[in-house]
Design an enzyme around this catalytic site. Structure first.
Site, mmCIF file in Angstrom:
data_model
loop_
_atom_site.group_PDB
_atom_site.id
_atom_site.type_symbol
_atom_site.label_atom_id
_atom_site.label_comp_id
_atom_site.label_asym_id
_atom_site.label_seq_id
_atom_site.Cartn_x
_atom_site.Cartn_y
_atom_site.Cartn_z
ATOM 1 N N LYS A 164 62.044 84.722 116.640
ATOM 2 C CA LYS A 164 62.173 85.600 115.465
ATOM 3 C C LYS A 164 61.928 84.792 114.202
ATOM 4 O O LYS A 164 62.108 83.567 114.189
ATOM 5 C CB LYS A 164 63.548 86.275 115.406
ATOM 6 C CG LYS A 164 64.774 85.342 115.336
ATOM 7 C CD LYS A 164 65.125 84.837 113.956
ATOM 8 C CE LYS A 164 66.277 83.834 113.974
ATOM 9 N NZ LYS A 164 66.403 83.015 112.778
ATOM 10 N N ASP A 186 72.752 85.505 116.814
ATOM 11 C CA ASP A 186 71.374 86.018 116.794
ATOM 12 C C ASP A 186 71.002 86.744 118.086
ATOM 13 O O ASP A 186 69.886 87.258 118.198
ATOM 14 C CB ASP A 186 70.374 84.864 116.600
ATOM 15 C CG ASP A 186 70.301 84.392 115.155
ATOM 16 O OD1 ASP A 186 70.833 85.100 114.271
ATOM 17 O OD2 ASP A 186 69.720 83.322 114.919
HETATM 18 O O1 C5P Z 1 77.058 82.485 116.509
HETATM 19 P P1 C5P Z 1 76.423 81.131 116.585
HETATM 20 O O2 C5P Z 1 76.991 80.297 117.696
HETATM 21 O O3 C5P Z 1 74.925 81.194 116.647
HETATM 22 O O4 C5P Z 1 76.770 80.404 115.234
HETATM 23 C C1 C5P Z 1 76.597 79.019 115.052
HETATM 24 C C2 C5P Z 1 77.373 78.600 113.815
HETATM 25 O O5 C5P Z 1 76.765 79.157 112.649
HETATM 26 C C3 C5P Z 1 78.803 79.089 113.779
HETATM 27 O O6 C5P Z 1 79.666 78.165 114.377
HETATM 28 C C4 C5P Z 1 79.081 79.215 112.301
HETATM 29 O O7 C5P Z 1 79.373 77.958 111.768
HETATM 30 C C5 C5P Z 1 77.749 79.613 111.734
HETATM 31 N N1 C5P Z 1 77.573 81.081 111.515
HETATM 32 C C6 C5P Z 1 78.267 81.728 110.509
HETATM 33 N N2 C5P Z 1 78.086 83.072 110.312
HETATM 34 C C7 C5P Z 1 77.215 83.768 111.059
HETATM 35 C C8 C5P Z 1 76.474 83.123 112.082
HETATM 36 C C9 C5P Z 1 76.679 81.781 112.287
HETATM 37 O O8 C5P Z 1 79.070 81.101 109.796
HETATM 38 N N3 C5P Z 1 77.041 85.086 110.829
#
Ligand code: C5P
Length: 288
Positions: free
Chosen positions: A10, A137
């Site tokens: 993406k 994502d």
């Molecule tokens: O959800 P994911 O594991 O992809 O997120 C990785 C990191 O990115 C999280 O630990 C957080 O620090 C940050 N994040 C966030 N807000 C989001 C998505 C990700 O703070 N909406």
């Protein structure tokens, strides 16, 4: 039992961070678009238990730290189906830690393949709900296409497809830590934000120039390093008549949108001289 599928990358046409949440995550407002650059997934389930991922790169984990493995475990947990060992083989074409959502696309693809294999017929909504438990994502990558993505990444609104265009993606060699970048953002101090509503209107008007002019990513202003690379790549894209150019996700990849294939090809060739991870691709309207 074996299933194979494609996990498409993406790009974020816009990315805004609206507020910090009590759970430590951030509320986002982003327009995401699926592109025709994909990992190839082969999933085999045999009697047994556990999961193993072979992504063909020594630095990518083969165990539960891999988002594809997390997806398989979350699926079996959600369904209560027991007695299967999943072997997930991934041919990686999407650059890793690049802002292109490759890991999340792999996880989403595993969920779609398991849904098909076990004939659970969940549909996108349920798969998205399982998906958010493994990564922010992942829900977008269940169906893909062109969507407004809000909340942590689970609130999806379908948008008209971006007018067909060519896309040049270029990843500089440095990498960005997503949690570090989120940590550097102070929502109340963001001084420039994308005009997401204007971008959405341009999609409804089928106006590629209007979309491209409004592309903006608030993470670019929070980068701790690599700004010179980002602006060099943008300049190369724009000098070759890109309609617009911006960093995607938490970076560091930069992409440009092109109406004309020859311009896109010239930009690709020029960037390829300095950056090994360059791609000339196009938009597509869903994941499968
Ligand atoms: O959800 P994911 O594991 O992809 O997120 C990785 C990191 O990115 C999280 O630990 C957080 O620090 C940050 N994040 C966030 N807000 C989001 C998505 C990700 O703070 N909406």
């Amino acid at each position: 039992m074996t299933e194979t599928g494609k996990a498409h990358a993406k790009i974020n046409l816009s990315l805004d961070i609206v507020s910090k949440r009590d759970d430590g995550y951030h509320n986002l407002k982003s327009v995401m678009q699926t592109v025709n650059l994909f990992d190839e997934i082969m999933l085999e389930c045999v009697p047994g238990e556990g999961v193993c991922v072979d992504a063909g790169r020594p630095y990518l984990p083969s165990d539960q730290r891999n988002i594809a493995a997390k997806a398989a475990l979350a699926f079996f947990d959600h369904t209560g189906i027991k007695g299967y060992y999943s072997h997930i083989k991934i041919k990686k074409n999407i650059p890793v830690c690049a802002g292109l959502g490759g890991g999340s696309a792999d996880g989403a693809c595993v969920l779609r393949l398991l849904d098909k294999m076990f004939k659970t017929e969940f549909g996108y909504k349920t798969l998205e709900t399982i998906g958010i438990s493994i990564g922010s994502d992942v829900p977008f990558n269940i169906e893909g296409g062109t969507k407004l993505v809000e909340g942590r990444g689970e609130r999806l609104t379908a948008l008209p497809p971006v007018p067909f265009c060519y896309i040049v993606i270029c990843k500089p060699s440095f990498s960005c830590s997503t949690p570090e970048l989120f940590g550097r953002i102070k929502c109340e101090k963001i001084h420039a934000r994308p005009d997401t509503d204007g971008l959405v209107k341009a999609l409804y008007d089928n106006n590629l120039g209007g979309v491209a002019r409004r592309m903006y990513n608030v993470f670019e202003d929070a980068l701790p390093r690599g700004r010179q690379d980002i602006s060099d790549i943008k300049n190369a894209l724009l000098d070759n008549n890109a309609q617009g150019a911006v960093m995607t996700g938490s970076g560091p990849s930069v992409f440009g949108l092109f109406e004309n294939k020859e311009d896109a090809s010239n930009a690709y060739k020029q960037l390829k001289e300095n950056y090994s991870e360059c791609f000339l691709t196009e938009t597509i309207n869903n994941q499968v």
